[in-house]
Every structure is written in structure tokens, then in C-alpha cells.
Design an enzyme around this catalytic site. Structure first.
Site, mmCIF file in Angstrom:
data_model
loop_
_atom_site.group_PDB
_atom_site.id
_atom_site.type_symbol
_atom_site.label_atom_id
_atom_site.label_comp_id
_atom_site.label_asym_id
_atom_site.label_seq_id
_atom_site.Cartn_x
_atom_site.Cartn_y
_atom_site.Cartn_z
ATOM 1 C CD GLU A 122 0.753 0.757 3.192
ATOM 2 O OE1 GLU A 122 -0.484 1.375 3.755
ATOM 3 O OE2 GLU A 122 1.647 0.696 3.439
ATOM 4 C CD GLU B 177 7.017 3.623 -1.455
ATOM 5 O OE1 GLU B 177 7.454 3.901 -1.137
ATOM 6 O OE2 GLU B 177 6.556 3.187 -2.942
#
Length: 695
Positions: free
Chosen positions: A429, A432
Site C-alpha cells: 500500500e 510501501e
């Protein structure tokens, strides 16, 4: 009184190979070993500038009183480590700008990216002033120097120049050519000359971490650093730039940025009280676009913490923040679009689909400005957001449609090779370091499919439009089932999680935080504010019960009150930030808790955008973001949260840390929030989406 300026030399007897021409030992600069590993300066830049004109492919940064990284030929390629001034009386002291002087940095013209540094001796002996621009007509960096003695003493100024050509300082060679200091690594070259001419030139021969020095006579001087693909080209560029009077270069430099701002919308009434910071933010975002690769906008012209330490397999050659993320590009483009730079927003779309997009329709985690992927992970919001952006800015024609179609097909056909899960599950997401079902990533994917469906209809593909809308509608109905916990420990009422690993928010499903955080935490204990994208994109109303209840949960666990206003940390147990004593972030063993994530200005901006959607006054959030800027208008990635027991070990609470500064995202978010307040709704919310799910 006559004041002589002297560009500083290195200590005797330290060369990589060959001889080093040096001043007498009594005038030697502090020791420097050109054989040491070259690293980059700290990430907390106090200046970032370039000419507006595209013929000048040079960008400079300032940090801690010195010129830090200078980029050439593009924004993914730093080619200078430092250019630092020293002041000495030739016998009893030698002061370095970065260590021994009190420095004030400013932008004398709020409508330009011209910078002035004023250094003062702590004992009142001297004042040294620098003005910084790039030559608008060629690839050259120009610094005007003036030294003034305050006590009648005779002082000299030295300049220590450390090239790091083509993103590495370990393979450079240096030599003198007449009155010029020339350095090259075979691909990129520089030539340092002066007006008056340099004398007593000194250089390491290399190859290695070359250091260069020289001397200038007079009480003022202009230093010109020319760049080129060969030593001859760099020298020719420097000599041509030297011929132009500095005042004329300043007028051209300022005029380029004045003309740019004149073509944009006027400063909105919402930003009237923070006009200088609004202008600084617009200029920073515009300056972060590469000139050889139009539409490629980097995350930051800095290499903070371990990213600047040239660590093999991590940050060597430097990259990280000098790269382009499609998610960040969405943030920059929506800000520029709102401010009136529609051409730049469309260039960003064109570059994303024509250069960065991969053959399978996905987008790399990041790439350099030429589109070459660097990090290898996949984030599905980065596949969806270019679609959303293309429709927002009107890039919906035959040129963009094939890329949009490939991206939408990738989203609807995705299956994670490790877990077997299908989208909207994402391998990473937006922060990271985790995979799972993220409300932020899902919001981007839903919006992307709705926008893609609209384009499909316009291009005669009603079959694809129906398919993509059917999937988008199903995901919109199920996003709460995947990400809202009904039995989490942080509230008796349902609230959004940062993400779920398994799509089942009523289960513990523990996972490690990463970045030095705990090794195993119940997923129901981890929240972040990214779920507000559901409101901004028009997938949930602002007064949705789960939305409003999560506000309180997030505030209780992530909100940071500072003298400048409120900021929010990314998520519980975040380790991406400085140590408790203000030391740099670095890779640490899981569970150590050595480093702590701090407050993020972008989260203040996003909270302000939510406030607008909820019918609240968002101007305090805009003022908080502006207050986080340093004296020259640069906003950091993070601000110090004053978390005990260290208090102000790093810096005052609510002000930037040594994180990436300026962070282009922080500046873009300030601009977008100003226009969201002005408009009365999120400027990147599309009625096509909001009308389908909320209105």
C-alpha cells in the site's frame, strides 16, 4: 580595507593519485581525505533552485550553510557533493560555513527560487554573503560572493569543491586547465572558474573522491560552475556564463519564474494569509519536474538519512527520493492542475503512460526520470491513479486510451503470486512496507475503474465499461467488510484499519511493522488516516459512522499537537523517522524500537481536505502546513513531534526534521488544500465517482 577571497585548499599530502597543488601549510584548510567514501549531505535542505527555462538543466540545493547536491543533466542524477566556503585569517583560525558560522537563508523575491545565504562569525569578525542562481541560458550554476570585515581584520575566503559526477564521487578525475578546475568521470564533467580569475589552483588527479580548490583576489567574486558531457564543453559553458553580468543573470532568472506565476491563477483568497508559502510551494513543485524528460517529477531533491550514505544494494548510487512514483505524480499533478498549470498536469499524464507504464499495463514502484524501474514492488494504487488523473485533466483521447485500457485490465485481472489473492488486495500500500487490503488503495482502484469505464464508453467499448463498473461497485460495497473492524481494541464502535492482511478485520492476523517496529501486532490495533481518501474521492460521505468514529481513534493514537498546530503520524508503531535523540534513520533490527516515525505535514493537509468535505473550516490546517516551512519556505517530509524523553533533541516541535526537505508531496498538498478550501470541495474529486456512490 582590501579583503582577499581565497578558495580553500586541502591539507598537504592527501591525494588519491597524483599531486595536489596546495597553499602554504599556514593557510591549509581542515583535513579532508579524498580517498574516503563519498556520501551525500543531510536531507534537510534550506534551498532548492533552478531556472525556469528548459535550456538550463542544472538544479542546486543548499544545506547547513553550503551548496549541497547539484543535479545535472537531470533530476535523478546528482553530480556535486558539496561546494563549501571557509573563512580564515591565514594563521589562527579557519571557519567552515557548515560548522563554525551562523547562517541565515532567505529567498529575497517570494516569486522566485533565488536564494541568499548570509554567514556571520559568532565573534563578530566578518560577514560573508552569497547569492545563488543558475544561468537561465545554459548549464551553469552561479554564486556571487561578498566578504566584509566587521572588525578591521584581513580575512580570506576559501571554497572547497567536491564533485560527485554522474551520481558517484568515487570515479572522478581532476586537473587544472589554465585558470579553471576541471573534473570528469567520462560521462559528466564540470569546470569551476571565477571572476576575477582563479589562482593557486589545486586538485586531486584521481580517479577517486576528487577534491578541488582555488584562490580569488578581491573583496567580491563570482564563481561559475559549468557542466557538460565533456571537459571542453563544461569549460566552454562556464566561460560563456561568466561573460554575463551577474545582475543580468538574476533578472533573467527571476523573470522566468515571474512569467510562470503570471500564467497561473491568482493566489486564492484561502491562502491570502500564507501567500509567500503558497508561492514557494507552487515553485517547488514546478521546479521538481525534469527538463529533459517533461512530466517526470521527483519526490525530493534530497537524500536523507541512510539514503545518502552510499550503502551497497540500498542507496548506492543514490536514488530513493530522486525517483518518480506514479502515486506522487498524481499528488503533484492535481496541485498544479488546481493552481492553473494545466499543461504540466497533462505532461505528467503523458509521461506516465508513454514512458513509465510497463508492457503489462502496471506501473513500477518507482523509476528514474527516464522511466527505468528502480525498486521492484507493485502497488495497485499506483496502477489506478494514472487512470484517475488522465480523466481529471482531460487526457481521454485515442493517445491515452490504450494505456488506460491496459492499466484497468491489469487491475481486474490481478492475482498476487505469493498469496493467490485477487485485487483489490495489493502487494504494497502507499506506505510501501505492507501487503493487504488497504482502504486507501481500494479507493484508488475503484475510482480508477469508474474513470476507465467512462473512457471505455467513449471509445466504443461498452462491454469493458459494464465489466469494470460491475467490479468497481462490488469493491465499493465490500470495502468496509475488508477493512472496518467491529471488535477491535481501540474503540467499541467500528473503525477503519490501516489494512487487513486477510480481508477479515474481525480477526487478529498479526503482522510485523517493519522499519524497526514491533515484530508482531494485532492488525486491529493499527490505524492510519489514509482511509480518508474514501471521502475525498467520493466513495463514502463525510458523516459515515465508521468514517467519523475512526477520526477519534486516529486522533487518540496518531495526532501530534505542536506550537504550529496538529500533525499526524502515519500509523501506530511507525519506525520510519529519527531516533529518540534526533539521529538519522537507518535499517535496524525488527522490534528494536530505535527509530520513531514523526508527524507528517501531508496528513495535516489531507485532514484539511476532509474538513472541507465535512463542511468545516479548514484554514487552520493550511496555516499549520505553512508554519512547518523553514525560513526559505521549504517543507519537510516530517516534523519533530517533541516526543519525550528527548523534547527538542532534533529540532523544535512542529518544525522540519532531517527528513527529506523539500518533500514535493508536502508542497503539492498545501497548494491543493488551498484550492480545495477555495472551491468548497476536494479539487480532485470527480462527480462521475461521487455521483455514483455518494451524491
Amino acid at each position: 580595507m582590501h579583503v582577499r577571497l581565497l578558495a580553500g585548499t586541502l591539507a598537504l599530502g592527501v591525494a588519491v593519485t597524483g599531486a595536489l597543488v596546495s597553499l602554504p601549510a599556514s593557510e591549509a584548510a581542515p583535513s579532508a581525505d579524498p580517498g574516503e567514501k563519498q556520501t551525500w549531505t543531510e536531507g534537510d535542505k534550506t534551498g532548492f533552485g533552478t531556472a525556469r527555462e528548459r535550456r538550463s538543466n542544472v538544479w542546486f540545493t543548499l544545506q547547513d550553510g553550503r551548496t549541497s547536491e547539484v543535479f545535472y543533466p537531470d533530476l535523478s542524477t546528482p553530480s556535486v557533493s558539496t561546494l563549501e566556503l571557509l573563512v580564515t585569517d591565514g594563521a589562527t583560525f579557519t571557519d567552515r560555513a557548515s560548522e563554525d558560522m551562523t547562517t541565515t537563508v532567505s529567498r529575497p523575491d517570494p516569486r522566485s527560487l533565488r536564494f541568499t545565504q548570509v554567514h556571520e562569525d559568532k565573534d563578530g569578525k566578518y560577514r560573508l554573503t552569497e547569492q545563488h542562481v543558475t544561468d537561465p541560458r545554459r548549464d551553469a550554476y552561479v554564486v556571487k560572493l561578498r566578504l566584509k570585515s566587521l572588525d578591521g581584520g584581513d580575512y580570506k575566503v576559501r571554497v572547497h569543491y567536491d564533485p560527485a559526477l554522474d551520481n558517484s564521487g568515487m570515479d572522478d578525475t581532476g586537473r587544472t586547465r589554465g585558470r579553471a578546475l576541471v573534473a570528469t568521470d567520462g560521462r559528466v564533467s564540470t569546470a569551476l572558474i571565477g571572476k576575477p580569475a582563479l589562482t593557486e589552483l589545486g586538485t586531486d588527479a584521481g580517479p577517486g573522491n576528487v577534491q578541488q580548490t582555488a584562490e580569488i583576489e578581491g573583496d567580491s567574486a563570482t564563481l561559475v560552475l559549468g557542466f557538460g558531457r565533456s571537459p571542453a564543453k563544461a569549460l566552454r559553458t562556464a566561460q560563456q556564463s561568466k561573460k554575463a553580468p551577474f545582475g543580468k543573470s538574476v533578472r533573467r532568472y527571476d523573470g522566468g519564474w515571474h512569467g510562470y506565476l503570471d500564467d497561473l491563477k491568482n493566489v486564492p483568497a484561502s491562502a491570502r494569509d500564507i501567500e509567500d508559502e503558497y508561492l514557494a510551494s507552487v515553485l517547488v513543485v514546478a521546479a521538481a519536474e525534469d527538463k529533459l524528460n517533461p512530466g517526470a517529477v521527483i519526490a525530493s531533491p534530497s537524500a536523507p538519512w541512510v539514503w545518502g550514505n552510499e550503502v551497497p544494494d540500498l542507496s548506492s548510487p543514490s536514488g530513493a527520493y530522486h525517483l518518480v512514483w506514479s502515486r506522487d505524480s498524481y499528488e503533484f499533478a492535481t496541485a498544479l492542475w488546481a493552481a492553473g498549470d494545466k499543461a504540466a498536469a497533462r505532461r505528467i499524464v503523458d509521461w506516465l503512460f508513454e514512458v513509465q507504464q510497463k508492457d503489462d499495463g502496471s506501473f513500477p514502484q518507482n523509476s528514474d526520470v527516464q522511466g527505468t524501474p528502480v525498486w521492484g514492488e507493485l502497488q495497485l494504487d499506483e496502477v489506478a491513479l494514472p487512470i484517475v488523473l488522465s480523466r481529471l485533466v482531460g487526457r481521454t483521447g485515442a493517445k491515452t486510451w490504450p494505456g488506460v485500457r491496459k492499466a484497468a485490465r491489469f487491475l481486474t485481472g490481478f492475482r498476487d503470486e505469493d498469496t493467490g489473492r485477487r485485487a483489490p488486495y495489493s502487494p504494497q500500500e502507499r506506505w510501501e512496507n505492507q501487503s493487504g487490503y488497504s482502504p486507501n488503495s481500494i479507493a484508488a482502484q475503484i475510482s480508477g475503474l469508474v474513470c476507465a469505464a467512462d473512457m471505455a464508453r467513449k471509445h466504443g467499448r461498452k462491454d469493458l465499461a459494464r465489466k469494470w463498473l460491475r467490479i468497481a461497485d462490488r469493491w465499493q460495497r465490500k470495502v468496509d467488510d475488508w477493512t472496518v473492524t467491529p471488535n477491535g481494541p481501540l474503540s467499541d464502535a467500528p473503525y477503519y484499519l490501516r489494512l487487513t492482511k486477510n480481508g477479515q478485520p474481525d480477526t487478529a492476523s498479526p503482522y510485523p511493522m517493519g522499519d524497526g517496529g514491533p515484530t508482531s501486532v494485532d492488525q486491529r490495533e493499527i490505524v492510519d488516516a489514509s482511509y480518508l481518501t474514501l471521502v475525498r474521492f467520493g466513495l463514502r460521505p463525510a458523516d459515515d459512522p465508521a468514517i467519523t468514529n475512526t477520526l477519534g481513534v486516529v486522533d487518540e493514537h496518531l495526532k501530534v499537537e505542536t506550537p504550529n498546530g496538529p500533525f499526524w503520524r502515519r500509523f501506530n508503531h511507525d519506525g520510519y523517522g529519527e531516533t529518540r535523540t534526533g539521529g538519522e534513520w537507518e535499517i535496524t533490527e525488527p522490534g528494536t524500537g530505535t527509530t520513531l516515525g514523526r508527524g507528517w505535514p501531508i496528513l495535516t493537509g489531507e485532514r484539511g481536505e476532509y474538513a472541507v468535505s465535512a463542511g468545516e473550516d479548514a484554514t487552520p490546517y493550511l496555516a499549520t502546513m505553512a508554519a512547518a516551512a523553514n525560513d526559505s519556505g521549504m517543507i519537510s517530509e516530517q516534523v519533530w513531534d517533541g516526543r519525550p524523553p528527548t523534547g527538542e533533541a532534533c529540532c523544535p516541535a512542529g518544525e522540519g526534521t532531517r527528513a527529506a526537505t523539500p518533500l514535493t508531496w508536502s508542497h503539492g498538498n498545501l497548494v491543493r488544500l488551498a484550492w480545495t478550501i477555495q472551491r468548497g470541495e476536494p479539487v480532485d474529486q470527480q462527480e462521475l465517482v461521487a455521483g455514483r456512490y455518494v451524491d
